[in-house]
Design an enzyme around this catalytic site. Structure first.
Site, short mmCIF file in Angstrom:
data_model
loop_
_atom_site.label_atom_id
_atom_site.label_comp_id
_atom_site.label_asym_id
_atom_site.label_seq_id
_atom_site.Cartn_x
_atom_site.Cartn_y
_atom_site.Cartn_z
N SER A 5 0.84 -1.19 0.00
CA SER A 5 0.00 0.00 0.00
C SER A 5 0.89 1.25 0.00
O SER A 5 1.68 1.42 -0.92
CB SER A 5 -0.95 -0.04 1.20
OG SER A 5 -2.04 0.82 0.99
N ASP B 73 -18.24 -15.15 -12.40
CA ASP B 73 -17.37 -16.12 -11.72
C ASP B 73 -16.88 -17.21 -12.67
O ASP B 73 -15.71 -17.59 -12.67
CB ASP B 73 -18.15 -16.74 -10.54
CG ASP B 73 -17.29 -17.63 -9.67
OD1 ASP B 73 -16.15 -17.94 -10.05
OD2 ASP B 73 -17.77 -18.04 -8.59
N ASP C 265 -13.77 -17.79 -15.86
CA ASP C 265 -12.46 -18.45 -15.80
C ASP C 265 -12.55 -19.98 -15.77
O ASP C 265 -11.55 -20.68 -15.66
CB ASP C 265 -11.65 -17.94 -14.61
CG ASP C 265 -12.37 -18.14 -13.27
OD1 ASP C 265 -13.26 -19.01 -13.19
OD2 ASP C 265 -12.04 -17.41 -12.32
N ASP D 137 -15.91 -20.55 -8.15
CA ASP D 137 -15.28 -20.62 -6.83
C ASP D 137 -15.34 -19.29 -6.07
O ASP D 137 -14.68 -19.11 -5.05
CB ASP D 137 -13.82 -21.06 -6.97
CG ASP D 137 -13.04 -20.14 -7.91
OD1 ASP D 137 -13.64 -19.19 -8.47
OD2 ASP D 137 -11.83 -20.36 -8.11
N ILE E 230 -14.14 -16.60 -7.12
CA ILE E 230 -12.98 -15.79 -7.53
C ILE E 230 -13.08 -15.48 -9.01
O ILE E 230 -13.25 -16.39 -9.83
CB ILE E 230 -11.65 -16.54 -7.26
CG1 ILE E 230 -11.48 -16.78 -5.75
CG2 ILE E 230 -10.48 -15.77 -7.83
CD1 ILE E 230 -10.32 -17.69 -5.42
N ASP F 279 -8.94 -6.25 -4.58
CA ASP F 279 -8.53 -5.15 -3.71
C ASP F 279 -9.56 -4.03 -3.79
O ASP F 279 -9.72 -3.41 -4.84
CB ASP F 279 -7.15 -4.65 -4.17
CG ASP F 279 -6.56 -3.63 -3.23
OD1 ASP F 279 -7.33 -2.90 -2.57
OD2 ASP F 279 -5.32 -3.55 -3.16
N HIS G 203 -6.87 -6.25 -0.23
CA HIS G 203 -5.84 -5.23 -0.16
C HIS G 203 -4.68 -5.73 0.71
O HIS G 203 -4.80 -5.82 1.93
CB HIS G 203 -6.42 -3.94 0.42
CG HIS G 203 -5.44 -2.80 0.42
ND1 HIS G 203 -4.86 -2.33 -0.74
CD2 HIS G 203 -4.94 -2.04 1.42
CE1 HIS G 203 -4.05 -1.32 -0.45
NE2 HIS G 203 -4.07 -1.13 0.85
CA LIG Z 1 -14.00 -18.33 -10.84
#
Ligand SMILES: [Ca+2]
Length: 489
Positions: free
Chosen positions: A182, A260, A263, A267, A269, A377, A414
């Protein structure tokens, strides 16, 4: 690897205390003579302990890496500014110096970093960045305190810190490193730009570079989102533009529903937030600003998210504008606009912007720069790190892999936390070095790069429970191959 082991052995063999370390440590109180510097306290910590801290940011700190010598000192950087700092000097020293950064507008010694670095046998120095506490108030009408914050503290910390290390061990550090996230990340880039001889290797996370625009962006975002005035004691934000915390859960779920699986793995992410072209529907007040929070499915409960979407004007931006830019105690942020941001640019207190791509001096000294940024972040978008990468690459007209590598970390918040395998040995919070080798640890990877010429192709993150993921260096992409994520051009 053989080379590295030999090097470590050579470094270790150069360091033998002539007298017992406790006696030598305590003697520093009276024997150290350093320019503009007063040794305030010296203590030898024999066993793992909880110790009281310097400064007002926290009251106690862990020393897990004892035995070590703890030196507390103050260096006058000008007649109106000073740096308070600590050096932690472990008995078992591998010949390496480590300087630490700070966060936000603080003011706070990084005690987690002091403990972490000394546990890996670095001699570590951390400072208060030239003022005490978390607020920006000490910057008010103190241009030299601003200079410490903007660029000087990290240099003085390195210069005086190395002299203390030299005096204690009787030999200079073989190599010098920096670790920060940061604001600490901004300090790391500033060091490479302004003081390229200070560090052989630099690790920065989520760097707060292009500082004035970052502060401006936080202010504009607050404005667009109906933030009430700073330090509002009102518990209910009645602005029609305000999105209450419970609605962020709904927005997050919808973002994940749409993006989601882009990719290939559902999950929670979003590996490549830039691929997420989120559609909010015509009735919503929501539009997509350029912010990791909005791309990645983070919610208002993510650490640091409330600073952006909590309903109050950003205290970072407010402190920066009042105390560093305008030199006033009161200012009405109701009509914050791009004109305020333009003023930040114009004044650029202390040259804080830290947005130059000319790392040629650092490169030519064969310095190595490893930087990482979480893609969830909420405070500083990972887009900022890509911008810096592209700026340096364009400025130097060369690919950067030889000396500068950026790792983007899907799911990471972050500096730490978030979802998935985000433990990288980055420090900041305890326990990030779940696996202590250079494949999993950004600091150890940097050491191998600087001392052994082994550039990190990837960084493997872990979650502390055995799940790992390979993180890729920009501009490579993280691609699911049906079994696991791999890095592709
Ligand atoms: Ca994913």
């Amino acid at each position: 690897m053989v080379y590295l082991l030999l090097l470590v052995a050579a470094l270790l063999s150069t360091f033998v205390f002539a007298t017992d370390p406790q006696t030598k440590c305590l003697a520093l109180k009276n024997t150290l003579r350093l320019e503009n510097t007063t040794i305030l306290d010296v203590a030898y910590i024999n066993a793992p302990a909880i110790v009281s801290t310097a400064g007002s940011c926290q009251s106690s700190a862990s020393v897990t890496a004892a035995p070590l010598c703890r030196v507390y000192f103050v260096t006058n950087t000008t007649s109106t500014s000073a740096l308070h700092a600590e050096a932690w000097l472990p008995d078992t020293w591998y010949g390496r110096f480590l300087g630490l950064g700070n966060g936000g507008l603080n003011g706070c010694l990084d005690y987690v970093g002091l403990d972490y670095g000394s546990s890996l046998h670095f001699a570590v120095v951390g400072s208060d960045n030239g003022h005490d506490g978390s607020s920006g108030l000490p910057l008010l009408n103190h241009p030299e305190v601003i200079n410490d914050y903007a660029f000087r503290a990290i240099h003085v910390e390195a210069v005086i810190g190395k002299q203390i290390v030299d005096a204690y061990y009787g030999t200079p550090s073989a190599k010098s490193y920096f670790l920060g996230c940061s604001t600490g990340g901004r300090q790391g880039l500033q060091a490479a730009l302004k003081f390229p001889a200070d560090f052989d290797g630099i690790v920065t996370g989520a760097p707060a570079v292009d500082w004035n625009h970052l502060m401006g962006w936080l202010g504009m975002l607050a404005h667009y989102m109906g933030a009430t005035n700073l330090d509002s004691t009102a518990t209910v934000n009645t602005s029609p533009k305000f999105i209450p915390p419970e609605l962020w859960g709904v927005i997050s779920a919808e973002i994940l529903r749409q993006c989601d699986f882009l990719d290939g793995v559902r999950d929670g992410i979003i590996t490549e937030p830039d691929d997420c072209d989120f559609r909010s529907g015509g009735a919503s007040v929501y539009r997509k600003p350029d912010n990791g929070l909005f791309d990645t499915g983070a919610t208002s409960s993510d650490p640091f998210a409330s600073a952006v979407i909590g309903g109050n004007f950003s205290s970072l931006t407010a402190d920066w504008e009042r105390y560093a830019v305008l030199n006033v105690t009161e200012y009405d942020f109701t009509n914050f606009s791009v004109q305020d941001v333009a003023l930040f640019d114009q004044v650029n207190p202390g040259g804080v912007a830290t947005f130059s791509g000319d790392l040629s001096a650092f490169r030519d000294r064969r310095g190595k720069f490893l930087t990482y940024h979480g893609r969830r972040d909420p405070l500083i978008s990972s887009t900022n790190s890509k911008r810096v990468y592209d700026l340096i690459s364009q400025t130097l007209s060369q690919p950067l892999d030889d000396f500068y590598r950026l790792f983007l970390i899907p799911g990471m918040g972050h500096c730490f936390g978030g979802l998935g395998p985000t433990l990288l040995g980055q420090g900041i919070v305890p326990g990030t070095n779940a696996v202590n080798d250079s494949a999993h640890n950004v600091l150890l990877a940097l050491v191998d790069w600087v001392e052994g010429g082994l550039a990190p192709a990837t960084i493997i993150g872990s979650d502390g429970n055995g799940t790992e993921r390979t993180h890729c260096r920009y501009p490579m992409r993280s691609v699911f191959n049906g079994t696991l994520f791999v890095c592709r051009e």
